[in-house]
Design an enzyme around this catalytic site. Sequence first.
Site, PDB file in Angstrom:
ATOM      1  CD  GLU A 151      -5.702  -1.368  -0.819  1.00 14.70           C
ATOM      2  OE1 GLU A 151      -5.386  -2.220   0.045  1.00 14.70           O
ATOM      3  OE2 GLU A 151      -6.648  -0.593  -0.685  1.00 14.70           O
TER       4      GLU A 151
ATOM      5  CG  ASP B 201      -1.962   1.075   1.200  1.00 15.19           C
ATOM      6  OD1 ASP B 201      -3.130   0.765   1.454  1.00 15.19           O
ATOM      7  OD2 ASP B 201      -1.626   2.242   0.928  1.00 15.19           O
TER       8      ASP B 201
END
Length: 395
Positions: free
Chosen positions: A112, A13
Amino acid sequence: MVTVGKRSILHVDMDAFYAAVEERENPALRGKPVVVGSEPKEGRGRGVVATANYAARRYGIGSAMPISEAWRRCPTAIYLRPRMSLYADVSREVRTIFERFTDLVEPISIDEAFLDVTASHRLYGDGPAIAVLIKDAIRGEQELTASIGCAASKFVAKIASDLDKPDGLVAVRAGEEAEFLAPLPIGRLWGAGPKALERFRRLGCCTIGDAARLERDVLVRTFGESLGDRFHRLSRGIDDRPVVSDHIRKSLGKETTFGEDVADRKVVERTLFDLSEQVASSLRRKGLAGATVTVKLRWEGFDTVTRRRTLQEPVNTVEKIWPVARELLRTADRPRLRVRLVGVTVSALDRAESGQSDLFVPSSDVDHRVAEAVDALAERFGSGTVTRAALLDDV
Ligand code: DCP
Ligand code: MG
C-alpha cells in the site's frame, strides 16, 4: 463548498496481495481457495495465515488466524509458504507505476502507498481519473488488482480504499468527508486502540459521527490534548498530514519480514544488525545523520511494537546505531513469541556534520574513519564484510 486549493490524495492497497501474486504465478490456482502462511501440517501446524484469497475468505479465513484454524475451516484450500522476495519485486514494479503519475509517493507497506496527485491533474485528470489509470496499469502490466481511495486527506483516502474491496474505487468529494465518515464504526479512527474504544463507549460513541458531534473540550478532557485533538479533527475528516515521499523524507529505515516466523533470537539480532548496517551506509551515501533510532518488532499474530531512543548527537554509523537498536530490541521483545518482522529507522535527520566536503573532520572521530573505509570496501567487495566481526561477536 469551495474546493480550490484542496489536495488530491490516493491510497492504493493491493487486493489479497500475496495470494493474488501466487495466483498470477500459477493460473491453476485461480478460482480455488488459496491460503498463504505457515505450514498447516494437516491442521497441526503452529503458525498463522499471512493472507487468504477472496475464495478462501468465504470460509472465514483471514490474516493472522492460526493456520490450524484455517485448516479446520477449509482443509481443501491450497496452502502455500510466503515467497517474500517475489512479493517485494512485484511491490517495486507497482511502485514504478505510481511514479509515472507523481513524485509524491509514500509507501506504507509492501502492498500500500499514498500518492499526492494534486499537481498531476492538468496532465492526467482528477483524482478518480488517475485512480482508473493506475488500476488499469496494474491490471494490464501486473495482472493484479488494487483498491483505491481518493480524497483530500490521507485518513479519508485510506478508509475509502478499504470500503469496496476487491478491485474497488471510492472517491470522497472535498467537503463531504464528515458525512462519509459519520456512519463508520469508531474503531476506524486512527489511534483508537482498545482503551480509547472503551472510553468512547462510555461517552456513548459507536460511530465516527457520534465522536464528531462531541465538543473538542470533551475529547481533550477524556483523551488528553494530543489524542483528543486528533480525534476531534479526524472525526470531522480534517487531516493535514502531507504525503512524504522518499525523496524528502525525514527518516530512513529498513525492515525485513521473515519468510517463516523466527524463534531464534540470534537470527533476529543478526538481521537487525544487517539492517542497521544498511541504514547507516545509506545515510552516509546521502550525507545524512539522525538522532532518533527506532526499532520495530512484529511477532506471530501481527502484534507490533516500536521503541525509540533519541541520542545526544545525530549518528550514521553502525557502531553507534547497532548498540541502541539491540538494546531497544531486547527491552521490547516478548521472548516466547516468534518474530515475523524486524526493522530499524533513523529519524530526526539532518545534514551530517562530517562529510567528504568537510575539511575539519575531528581526528578523534574514529567511527567515521572506519565507516568511510567500510564504504569504500563495500563498493568494491559488497557490503557486510568488515565491521561485522568486531560488532557481532556477542550475538
Ligand atoms: N500480511 C501478513 N499478515 C497479516 C496481514 C498482512 O503477512 N496479519 C501480509 C499479507 C498480505 C499483505 O501483508 O497479502 C498485505 O496486507 P493487507 O492487509 O493489505 O491484506 P491483503 O492485501 O492480503 O488483502 P486485502 O485485499 O484485504 O488488502
Ligand atoms: Mg492489501
